[in-house]
Design an enzyme around this catalytic site. Structure first.
Site, PDB file in Angstrom:
ATOM      1  N   GLU A 125       4.598 -27.428  33.207  1.00 31.07           N
ATOM      2  CA  GLU A 125       3.433 -26.775  33.802  1.00 31.07           C
ATOM      3  C   GLU A 125       2.546 -26.159  32.730  1.00 31.07           C
ATOM      4  O   GLU A 125       1.319 -26.249  32.788  1.00 31.07           O
ATOM      5  CB  GLU A 125       3.902 -25.700  34.797  1.00 31.07           C
ATOM      6  CG  GLU A 125       4.539 -26.346  36.029  1.00 31.07           C
ATOM      7  CD  GLU A 125       5.089 -25.370  37.054  1.00 31.07           C
ATOM      8  OE1 GLU A 125       5.671 -24.346  36.634  1.00 31.07           O
ATOM      9  OE2 GLU A 125       4.945 -25.631  38.256  1.00 31.07           O
ATOM     10  N   VAL A 152      18.941  -0.048  33.460  1.00 28.35           N
ATOM     11  CA  VAL A 152      20.378   0.188  33.595  1.00 28.35           C
ATOM     12  C   VAL A 152      20.995   0.232  32.206  1.00 28.35           C
ATOM     13  O   VAL A 152      20.805  -0.682  31.405  1.00 28.35           O
ATOM     14  CB  VAL A 152      21.039  -0.937  34.416  1.00 28.35           C
ATOM     15  CG1 VAL A 152      22.550  -0.728  34.483  1.00 28.35           C
ATOM     16  CG2 VAL A 152      20.442  -0.990  35.810  1.00 28.35           C
ATOM     17  N   GLY A 179      17.501  -4.527  40.229  1.00 25.50           N
ATOM     18  CA  GLY A 179      16.598  -5.640  39.943  1.00 25.50           C
ATOM     19  C   GLY A 179      15.696  -5.968  41.115  1.00 25.50           C
ATOM     20  O   GLY A 179      16.166  -6.210  42.224  1.00 25.50           O
ATOM     21  N   ASP A 220      20.071 -15.147  39.193  1.00 27.49           N
ATOM     22  CA  ASP A 220      20.369 -15.818  37.930  1.00 27.49           C
ATOM     23  C   ASP A 220      21.540 -15.225  37.170  1.00 27.49           C
ATOM     24  O   ASP A 220      22.175 -15.917  36.372  1.00 27.49           O
ATOM     25  CB  ASP A 220      19.141 -15.735  36.990  1.00 27.49           C
ATOM     26  CG  ASP A 220      18.038 -16.687  37.406  1.00 27.49           C
ATOM     27  OD1 ASP A 220      18.263 -17.498  38.320  1.00 27.49           O
ATOM     28  OD2 ASP A 220      16.947 -16.618  36.803  1.00 27.49           O
ATOM     29  N   ALA A 269      14.211 -19.880  42.168  1.00 32.83           N
ATOM     30  CA  ALA A 269      13.911 -18.866  43.179  1.00 32.83           C
ATOM     31  C   ALA A 269      14.806 -19.016  44.417  1.00 32.83           C
ATOM     32  O   ALA A 269      15.344 -18.019  44.913  1.00 32.83           O
ATOM     33  CB  ALA A 269      12.438 -18.949  43.582  1.00 32.83           C
ATOM     34  N   GLN A 270      14.981 -20.234  44.915  1.00 27.14           N
ATOM     35  CA  GLN A 270      15.711 -20.410  46.176  1.00 27.14           C
ATOM     36  C   GLN A 270      17.165 -19.930  46.116  1.00 27.14           C
ATOM     37  O   GLN A 270      17.573 -19.157  46.990  1.00 27.14           O
ATOM     38  CB  GLN A 270      15.644 -21.874  46.647  1.00 27.14           C
ATOM     39  CG  GLN A 270      14.438 -22.153  47.537  1.00 27.14           C
ATOM     40  CD  GLN A 270      14.403 -21.260  48.768  1.00 27.14           C
ATOM     41  OE1 GLN A 270      15.411 -20.989  49.411  1.00 27.14           O
ATOM     42  NE2 GLN A 270      13.216 -20.765  49.109  1.00 27.14           N
ATOM     43  N   GLY A 301      13.681  -8.602  41.498  1.00 25.64           N
ATOM     44  CA  GLY A 301      13.251 -10.002  41.493  1.00 25.64           C
ATOM     45  C   GLY A 301      13.522 -10.638  42.847  1.00 25.64           C
ATOM     46  O   GLY A 301      13.763  -9.950  43.844  1.00 25.64           O
ATOM     47  N   PHE A 302      13.489 -11.961  42.879  1.00 29.69           N
ATOM     48  CA  PHE A 302      13.712 -12.660  44.152  1.00 29.69           C
ATOM     49  C   PHE A 302      15.016 -12.228  44.819  1.00 29.69           C
ATOM     50  O   PHE A 302      15.062 -11.950  46.012  1.00 29.69           O
ATOM     51  CB  PHE A 302      13.751 -14.175  43.926  1.00 29.69           C
ATOM     52  CG  PHE A 302      12.406 -14.783  43.657  1.00 29.69           C
ATOM     53  CD1 PHE A 302      11.423 -14.780  44.640  1.00 29.69           C
ATOM     54  CD2 PHE A 302      12.123 -15.373  42.436  1.00 29.69           C
ATOM     55  CE1 PHE A 302      10.176 -15.351  44.403  1.00 29.69           C
ATOM     56  CE2 PHE A 302      10.877 -15.944  42.186  1.00 29.69           C
ATOM     57  CZ  PHE A 302       9.901 -15.933  43.173  1.00 29.69           C
TER      58      PHE A 302
END
Lengths: 427, 427
Positions: free
Chosen positions: A183, A95, A28, A313, A326-327, A30-31
């Site tokens: 948003e 995967v 992955g 996540d 994200a953090q 991602g972040f």
């Protein structure tokens, strides 16, 4: 070709023959995955980053792609470029199975990967909570392709009714009062107020509606009450119809049915709530918790397979679930990388501690909320500037930083005359 | 809603009841169509611009999208924004029939359009000259969607062979030695030399080939001999294999067969030659000349239907064919707009005179040829700077000008470390 001193795959020899360092496979880009790769940069390991896309997506700005301020390429970053800069290899593939017994990952294309350490960081996917019609008729905005589909469908529908005269307006229902939903609804309402009258004079802006549906009694539940009130008032001021304590019972092609029997017109339904692990995770034989997330110990390792880390996540510490932002993803990814380095040095693992830095959401031009942990609760233009700064800084690569800064500047400064990125036309 | 002093469509009333000015319908939002709309800005007419896309594409930079320097949104401009700024209406739809007797245009969606003057400016489409397999296996780069398909196919193929180890190289065959073919081949070869070794260490750059196939004995036929020689040498220096006097006999899934029997490996074939009017034009009942282009008189009007103008690539003055480039398109579009203004003022039409400004092509970083009419013949970095300046100036909208300037700056200054826009993954 000139001689290459670094270990490199040669025809007829496998990479394992050449490079005997322990192999870390990170699933992955991602972040969480990128943070893990980056923190292994100087470790005595060989790293392979795997993703089904050849780019990493900066998800917090996907709604700006969906609403035409940014191009998809501005918020995605080539995974191969990232790998090259961090000394890792990149392998594109999805995967299919993980076999912890033989320490093997199988992908949909190419040979299996053997690992010494595995970092599972491939995130989650949209969860429709079994709501009938949601998967068929609602548009998620969780991937780059989905954000483009929202943009194209929206432009396509407006063009269609403008051409045919079938309707003078349209309603978009956004489901979910979290940051993404707020948003999205705020941005759409602002576009309705500023750009729509200029570009679609055939339509009546008073008949174009944005509805935000939230199941609980408040939007932005994790934010301080003052920030929630500010956000709600800003949404209403832009003309967003807020529907709180409204559970979605069914999504139909042209409407959304609520639990209380109300049927809302919905020429487009945007699904901005709910994530869960992909169904495929079940086959990996690891213990799953809430939302299908893989259960890990406090050091982020799978108890039965201590060479497997789960970050971002897709992982959950059983007694201490982290928010899916994200953090926490970045911090858990870093922790996994550092822990692997410690283990290779013969040291013990440490418990992961989440450093909450706060959370933010933008409603529109010069309007945002920033709930800074152990710090001020900001609203308005100051929160908006903090949001801009933090997001631009967090992007990968100077190209994207420059392009996103300018894209958002054109959106928020030019407003009515501003150019928007027009979608490719859905069939 | 507040009262609006300008004529505007009201429910239940057609626009014709409200606005009695002569109606000019402009088909196509390319260079020619936009020039016509712009030059009618102050004329006492109502203008409707029609296009099958809701944006105008800046075709000269499509190859930069195909090769990942620019995002599609950077070189497309919303047709509705353009219409709003020029006082025109925009109608999205594909032209199905034109009936000159009733002065009616039918579209695939929505009501017909009645016109007093018609400006046909909807360009041409790729022509495969009946070469077997070309339509099935070759990739054209004539539209935004096609440029993205080239980019995605290219990335997808390299990712595939990198993942499977099936091959250590690949060959791209570019068919057509005109400006587009030269620009495409030069850019691909430069990417092979700079970015590929960094991003695909699994592959061998020496086994990645770019071949440019041209039927005649020279590339860039309309350019001065010195410029053609420079371009050929620059291509060869970048490792492009030039095949002149090589006619394509057949395009196969993995190869290109030449007339002399040679079969070239081709993991991807890019079709950068040949345009012709769309088949649909036949049904419009207008006289067609070479390549299906509609024959017009010296004043750009259809002789049998003097209220119909044909401008840009789709029209041809029988005794004086113009090159199919941006400048003739812009100038003929302007001429049509000005002529309509003259006719409405009771004046006569004038013969169109093409002002040749010259032509340009870029091979790569700091390398281009610029054949300026009645001016210097430039090569190298000076030609490249002229090319950059002219193209950026010619773009619509400051957003696109800024984004293209920066996108090209990142491409040509960052080179090896430069980020490229990574494609969405073909299935």
């Amino acid at each position: 070709m000139t001689a290459d001193p670094s270990p490199r795959q040669q025809p007829g020899r496998s990479i394992e023959d050449v490079d005997t360092r322990p192999h870390v496979v990170v699933l992955g880009a991602g972040f969480a995955g990128l943070a893990a790769v980056r923190s292994l940069r100087k470790a005595p390991v060989r790293v392979t980053l795997v993703d089904r896309h050849s780019y990493s997506t900066f998800q917090p700005l996907l709604y700006q792609v969906a609403t035409g301020a940014l191009n998809p390429g501005d918020i995605t970053y080539g995974a191969r470029g990232f790998a090259a800069h961090t000394g890792a290899s990149f392998r594109k593939g999805e995967v299919t199975t993980i076999d912890p017994e033989t320490r093997t990952v199988s992908l949909d294309v190419g040979p299996d990967l053997r690992y010494d350490y595995l970092v599972i960081a491939n995130g989650v996917t949209t969860n429709y909570f079994g709501v009938p019609g949601a998967a068929e008729h609602a548009f998620p905005i969780y991937t780059r392709a989905e954000a483009l589909a929202v943009r194209d469908r929206m432009t396509g529908y407006l063009d269609h009714i403008a051409a045919t005269g079938e309707a003078r307006g349209a309603t978009v229902v956004v489901v979910g009062g979290g940051a993404t939903g707020v948003e999205m609804a705020g941005t759409l309402a602002e576009l309705r107020n500023t750009v729509l009258p200029d570009r679609y004079p055939e339509l009546d802006p008073d008949e174009v509606h944005v509805v935000l549906v939230e199941m609980t009694d408040k939007i932005l539940p994790p934010f301080a009450p003052r920030l929630r009130d500010y956000a709600a008032e800003q949404l209403r001021r832009r003309g967003v119809e807020l529907r709180l304590e409204a559970a979605v019972k069914e999504v139909r092609p042209d409407s959304v049915l609520l639990a209380d029997g109300t049927e809302l017109d919905a020429h487009m339904t945007v699904w901005a709530t709910g994530v869960a692990a992909h169904d495929r995770v079940k086959s990996w034989g690891l213990t799953q918790g809430r939302g299908g997330r893989i259960v890990v110990g406090g050091d982020l390792r799978v108890p039965e397979h201590p060479e497997i880390f789960v970050v971002g996540d897709i992982g959950v510490i059983d007694d201490d679930p982290l928010p899916q932002l994200a953090q926490p993803a970045i911090q858990t990814g870093q922790h996994a990388g550092r822990t692997i380095t410690r283990l290779l040095a013969g040291e013990s693992t440490e418990r992961f501690h989440y450093k909450d830095k706060g959370t933010m959401a933008t409603i529109g031009r010069a309007s945002a909320v920033a709930d800074i942990a152990h710090g001020p609760k900001l609203v308005g233009v100051l929160a908006w500037l903090v949001w801009m700064f933090v997001h631009i800084f967090a992007l990968l690569g100077n190209r994207n930083r420059v392009f996103v800064t300018l894209g958002l500047a054109f959106r928020y400064l030019a407003q009515r005359r501003g150019q928007i990125v027009v979608g490719d036309d859905p069939g």
